[in-house]
Design an enzyme around this catalytic site. Structure first.
Site, PDB file in Angstrom:
ATOM      1  N   GLU A  82      -1.810  -6.902  -3.373  1.00  0.00           N
ATOM      2  CA  GLU A  82      -2.423  -5.930  -4.309  1.00  0.00           C
ATOM      3  C   GLU A  82      -1.995  -6.258  -5.751  1.00  0.00           C
ATOM      4  O   GLU A  82      -1.386  -5.430  -6.440  1.00  0.00           O
ATOM      5  CB  GLU A  82      -2.003  -4.518  -3.922  1.00  0.00           C
ATOM      6  CG  GLU A  82      -2.515  -4.092  -2.547  1.00  0.00           C
ATOM      7  CD  GLU A  82      -2.101  -2.665  -2.219  1.00  0.00           C
ATOM      8  OE1 GLU A  82      -0.907  -2.428  -1.935  1.00  0.00           O
ATOM      9  OE2 GLU A  82      -2.973  -1.786  -2.262  1.00  0.00           O
ATOM     10  N   THR A  97      -7.371   3.564   8.303  1.00  0.00           N
ATOM     11  CA  THR A  97      -6.385   4.159   9.213  1.00  0.00           C
ATOM     12  C   THR A  97      -5.277   3.145   9.487  1.00  0.00           C
ATOM     13  O   THR A  97      -5.192   2.573  10.573  1.00  0.00           O
ATOM     14  CB  THR A  97      -7.118   4.620  10.506  1.00  0.00           C
ATOM     15  OG1 THR A  97      -8.248   5.409  10.094  1.00  0.00           O
ATOM     16  CG2 THR A  97      -6.216   5.449  11.397  1.00  0.00           C
ATOM     17  N   GLY A  98      -4.461   2.922   8.447  1.00  0.00           N
ATOM     18  CA  GLY A  98      -3.383   1.946   8.562  1.00  0.00           C
ATOM     19  C   GLY A  98      -2.033   2.623   8.492  1.00  0.00           C
ATOM     20  O   GLY A  98      -1.854   3.741   8.999  1.00  0.00           O
ATOM     21  N   LYS A 107       6.093   5.539 -10.787  1.00  0.00           N
ATOM     22  CA  LYS A 107       6.130   4.796  -9.511  1.00  0.00           C
ATOM     23  C   LYS A 107       6.106   3.293  -9.790  1.00  0.00           C
ATOM     24  O   LYS A 107       6.769   2.510  -9.101  1.00  0.00           O
ATOM     25  CB  LYS A 107       4.953   5.226  -8.623  1.00  0.00           C
ATOM     26  CG  LYS A 107       4.917   4.511  -7.271  1.00  0.00           C
ATOM     27  CD  LYS A 107       5.180   5.434  -6.114  1.00  0.00           C
ATOM     28  CE  LYS A 107       5.603   4.730  -4.841  1.00  0.00           C
ATOM     29  NZ  LYS A 107       4.561   4.123  -4.075  1.00  0.00           N
ATOM     30  N   SER A 121       5.845  -2.801   0.575  1.00  0.00           N
ATOM     31  CA  SER A 121       4.547  -3.059   1.227  1.00  0.00           C
ATOM     32  C   SER A 121       3.972  -4.432   0.851  1.00  0.00           C
ATOM     33  O   SER A 121       3.352  -5.093   1.684  1.00  0.00           O
ATOM     34  CB  SER A 121       3.557  -1.944   0.894  1.00  0.00           C
ATOM     35  OG  SER A 121       3.386  -1.826  -0.501  1.00  0.00           O
TER      36      SER A 121
HETATM   37  N1  LIG Z   1       2.897   0.994   3.813  1.00  0.00           N
HETATM   38  C1  LIG Z   1       3.697   1.639   2.987  1.00  0.00           C
HETATM   39  O1  LIG Z   1       4.854   1.926   3.329  1.00  0.00           O
HETATM   40  C2  LIG Z   1       3.215   2.067   1.640  1.00  0.00           C
HETATM   41  C3  LIG Z   1       1.933   1.787   1.211  1.00  0.00           C
HETATM   42  N2  LIG Z   1       1.521   2.238  -0.018  1.00  0.00           N
HETATM   43  C4  LIG Z   1       0.178   1.960  -0.499  1.00  0.00           C
HETATM   44  O2  LIG Z   1      -0.764   2.568   0.367  1.00  0.00           O
HETATM   45  C5  LIG Z   1      -2.001   1.838   0.362  1.00  0.00           C
HETATM   46  C6  LIG Z   1      -2.379   1.529   1.819  1.00  0.00           C
HETATM   47  O3  LIG Z   1      -1.393   0.672   2.334  1.00  0.00           O
HETATM   48  P1  LIG Z   1      -1.058   0.534   3.878  1.00  0.00           P
HETATM   49  O4  LIG Z   1      -1.309   1.800   4.585  1.00  0.00           O
HETATM   50  O5  LIG Z   1       0.287  -0.085   3.957  1.00  0.00           O
HETATM   51  O6  LIG Z   1      -2.139  -0.550   4.307  1.00  0.00           O
HETATM   52  P2  LIG Z   1      -2.656  -0.964   5.764  1.00  0.00           P
HETATM   53  O7  LIG Z   1      -3.130  -2.362   5.656  1.00  0.00           O
HETATM   54  O8  LIG Z   1      -1.641  -0.648   6.795  1.00  0.00           O
HETATM   55  O9  LIG Z   1      -3.879   0.022   5.962  1.00  0.00           O
HETATM   56  C7  LIG Z   1      -5.134  -0.206   5.415  1.00  0.00           C
HETATM   57  C8  LIG Z   1      -6.151   0.033   6.491  1.00  0.00           C
HETATM   58  O10 LIG Z   1      -7.450  -0.140   5.949  1.00  0.00           O
HETATM   59  C9  LIG Z   1      -8.251  -0.676   6.987  1.00  0.00           C
HETATM   60  N3  LIG Z   1      -9.473  -1.316   6.519  1.00  0.00           N
HETATM   61  C10 LIG Z   1      -9.628  -2.535   5.946  1.00  0.00           C
HETATM   62  N4  LIG Z   1     -10.938  -2.788   5.742  1.00  0.00           N
HETATM   63  C11 LIG Z   1     -11.602  -1.705   6.202  1.00  0.00           C
HETATM   64  C12 LIG Z   1     -12.975  -1.379   6.299  1.00  0.00           C
HETATM   65  N5  LIG Z   1     -13.930  -2.227   5.887  1.00  0.00           N
HETATM   66  N6  LIG Z   1     -13.316  -0.199   6.854  1.00  0.00           N
HETATM   67  C13 LIG Z   1     -12.371   0.642   7.308  1.00  0.00           C
HETATM   68  N7  LIG Z   1     -11.059   0.395   7.234  1.00  0.00           N
HETATM   69  C14 LIG Z   1     -10.687  -0.772   6.701  1.00  0.00           C
HETATM   70  C15 LIG Z   1      -7.344  -1.673   7.669  1.00  0.00           C
HETATM   71  O11 LIG Z   1      -7.839  -1.939   8.964  1.00  0.00           O
HETATM   72  P3  LIG Z   1      -7.673  -3.391   9.632  1.00  0.00           P
HETATM   73  O12 LIG Z   1      -6.190  -3.669   9.621  1.00  0.00           O
HETATM   74  O13 LIG Z   1      -8.236  -3.183  10.992  1.00  0.00           O
HETATM   75  O14 LIG Z   1      -8.436  -4.360   8.790  1.00  0.00           O
HETATM   76  C16 LIG Z   1      -6.008  -0.936   7.671  1.00  0.00           C
HETATM   77  O15 LIG Z   1      -5.797  -0.233   8.855  1.00  0.00           O
HETATM   78  C17 LIG Z   1      -1.736   0.592  -0.477  1.00  0.00           C
HETATM   79  O16 LIG Z   1      -2.213   0.767  -1.777  1.00  0.00           O
HETATM   80  C18 LIG Z   1      -0.199   0.479  -0.503  1.00  0.00           C
HETATM   81  O17 LIG Z   1       0.303  -0.171  -1.642  1.00  0.00           O
HETATM   82  C19 LIG Z   1       2.318   3.017  -0.800  1.00  0.00           C
HETATM   83  C20 LIG Z   1       3.595   3.308  -0.412  1.00  0.00           C
HETATM   84  C21 LIG Z   1       4.156   2.811   0.797  1.00  0.00           C
HETATM   85  C1  LIG Z   2       8.272   2.689  -2.944  1.00  0.00           C
HETATM   86  C2  LIG Z   2       7.706   2.101  -1.668  1.00  0.00           C
HETATM   87  C3  LIG Z   2       8.729   1.255  -1.002  1.00  0.00           C
HETATM   88  C4  LIG Z   2       7.431   3.207  -0.720  1.00  0.00           C
HETATM   89  O1  LIG Z   2       7.666   4.413  -1.104  1.00  0.00           O
HETATM   90  C5  LIG Z   2       6.409   1.444  -1.961  1.00  0.00           C
HETATM   91  O2  LIG Z   2       5.669   1.943  -2.757  1.00  0.00           O
HETATM   92  C6  LIG Z   2       5.950   0.192  -1.313  1.00  0.00           C
HETATM   93  O3  LIG Z   2       6.460  -0.198  -0.256  1.00  0.00           O
HETATM   94  O4  LIG Z   2       5.019  -0.402  -1.857  1.00  0.00           O
END
Ligand SMILES: NC(=O)C1=CN([C@@H]2O[C@H](COP(=O)(O)OP(=O)(O)OC[C@H]3O[C@@H](n4cnc5c(N)ncnc54)[C@H](OP(=O)(O)O)[C@@H]3O)[C@@H](O)[C@H]2O)C=CC1
Ligand SMILES: CC(C)(CO)C(=O)C(=O)O
Length: 312
Positions: free
Chosen positions: A275, A12-13, A193, A263
């Site tokens: 990553e 839940t991030g 992507k 990210s």
């Molecule tokens: N953020 C963005 O704008 C974008 C992200 N992405 C992709 O989306 C994916 C997720 O990224 P993002 O949402 O930014 O990452 P975040 O770090 O914000 O979210 C990941 C979540 O996973 C949780 N987590 C870690 N370990 C555990 C565990 N053992 N059990 C339960 N939960 C856990 C973390 O909690 P805690 O922090 O408490 O450890 C955190 O809240 C990635 O692959 C990223 O590349 C793609 C496009 C855009």
């Molecule tokens: C393309 C973008 C910026 C979000 O859509 C992304 O994938 C990242 O931040 O890793």
């Protein structure tokens, strides 16, 4: 797949919190797996500060133990890929027999890994075009965009067209005000992507910069373009062909974007693991299989390994 679907969010991030909260707000039953802010979210819920309008969910179904979550129809995987080693423990009992695990992470070859855990028939992928960040306990800051490109998965990424279950999930997401595009070829969408993520996630970390600065400098704009062309040539090993026009469009779209830290840059600044394998290592393995040279991607991969090693 049932008419009324139950969702779980694993991680839940920035994106899991945002999309999950939107789903719950639309009336869908959502179960959130939390980590460090479990106690806080259980008591206070989630706050979404969003370019689309702020909202609060004072109460959510929060868990710190996956075994307490009921089996769900759709399981969103929104962990960082660096935590995917947890999935063999998290997924098997969580997804219903006729349910799907929807992998919303950046990178390549994530679905085959999940398919090894839950079976090829229970996997789907999604590419998130969103700028979002988790800024505090239970607090998500969504800055811009938000569309998800959904694609169904079949063994070895065989293109499977637009399936009924994709349409059903798209309907839930659209009802939750999440913009959706349907892809008939998930692997092609993943490569497209990567045409963006490889140059901009990589360069923004290695050069400690943002998308606008990369695009405004003659040398780094060229470097970004050449990195994109390397991605296109690796994709051809998978028989996925991306046009020069697509590369041009990516460059022009990035020029129009507000200055942004991708990210991976946010992860680097927050001293979180990068990553690298999902976004760089897995594509480089495909290059190796096809004897394709990608020297610029390889060099960024090596530089990122160095930075990652000393940053956390
Ligand atoms: N953020 C963005 O704008 C974008 C992200 N992405 C992709 O989306 C994916 C997720 O990224 P993002 O949402 O930014 O990452 P975040 O770090 O914000 O979210 C990941 C979540 O996973 C949780 N987590 C870690 N370990 C555990 C565990 N053992 N059990 C339960 N939960 C856990 C973390 O909690 P805690 O922090 O408490 O450890 C955190 O809240 C990635 O692959 C990223 O590349 C793609 C496009 C855009
Ligand atoms: C393309 C973008 C910026 C979000 O859509 C992304 O994938 C990242 O931040 O890793």
């Amino acid at each position: 797949m049932k008419n009324v679907r139950k969702y779980a969010v694993i991680g839940t991030g920035a994106i899991g919190g945002f999309y999950g909260a939107k789903l719950q707000r639309s009336g869908i039953e959502v179960h959130f797996l939390l980590h460090r802010d479990y106690e806080y979210v259980k008591q206070h819920g989630l706050v979404i500060e969003s370019a689309d309008g702020n909202f609060t969910l004072p109460q959510v179904n929060a868990y710190n133990d996956v075994n307490k979550i009921p089996a769900c129809d759709v399981v969103l995987v929104t962990l960082k890929t660096t935590d995917n080693f947890l999935l063999p423990k998290l997924l098997p009992n969580l997804v219903k027999d006729d349910g799907v695990v929807l992998v919303l992470q950046n990178g390549l070859n994530l679905e085959p890994y999940v398919a090894d855990i839950v079976g090829d028939h229970r996997v789907m992928g999604g590419l998130c075009f969103i700028c979002s960040n988790k800024i505090d306990n239970g607090h998500i800051h969504h800055l811009d965009y938000g569309q998800i490109t959904l694609g169904d998965y079949a063994k070895n990424y065989r293109a499977c067209g637009i399936t009924e279950r994709m349409k059903a999930i798209a309907e839930d997401l659209e009802k939750a005000e999440i913009s959706i595009q349907l892809s008939s070829d998930l692997l092609l969408s993943r490569w497209k992507k990567l045409v963006w993520n490889i140059p901009f996630n990589g360069l923004s970390v290695v050069l400690r910069t943002t998308t606008d600065e990369i695009m405004s400098n003659f040398y780094t704009r060229n470097l970004a373009e050449n990195l994109m062309r390397e991605v296109v040539s690796i994709a051809s090993v998978n028989q996925r062909y991306i046009s020069s026009e697509f590369v041009e469009k990516m460059l022009i779209d990035t020029e129009k974007m507000k200055p942004y830290s991708p990210s991976m840059k946010l992860d680097y600044e927050a001293k979180r693991p990068l990553e690298i394998e999902a976004i760089f290592g897995n594509p480089l393995k495909v290059a190796q299989q096809g004897s394709i040279k990608a020297p610029r991607i390889e060099m960024i991969y090596q530089q990122l390994q160095f930075l990652d090693h000393f940053s956390h």
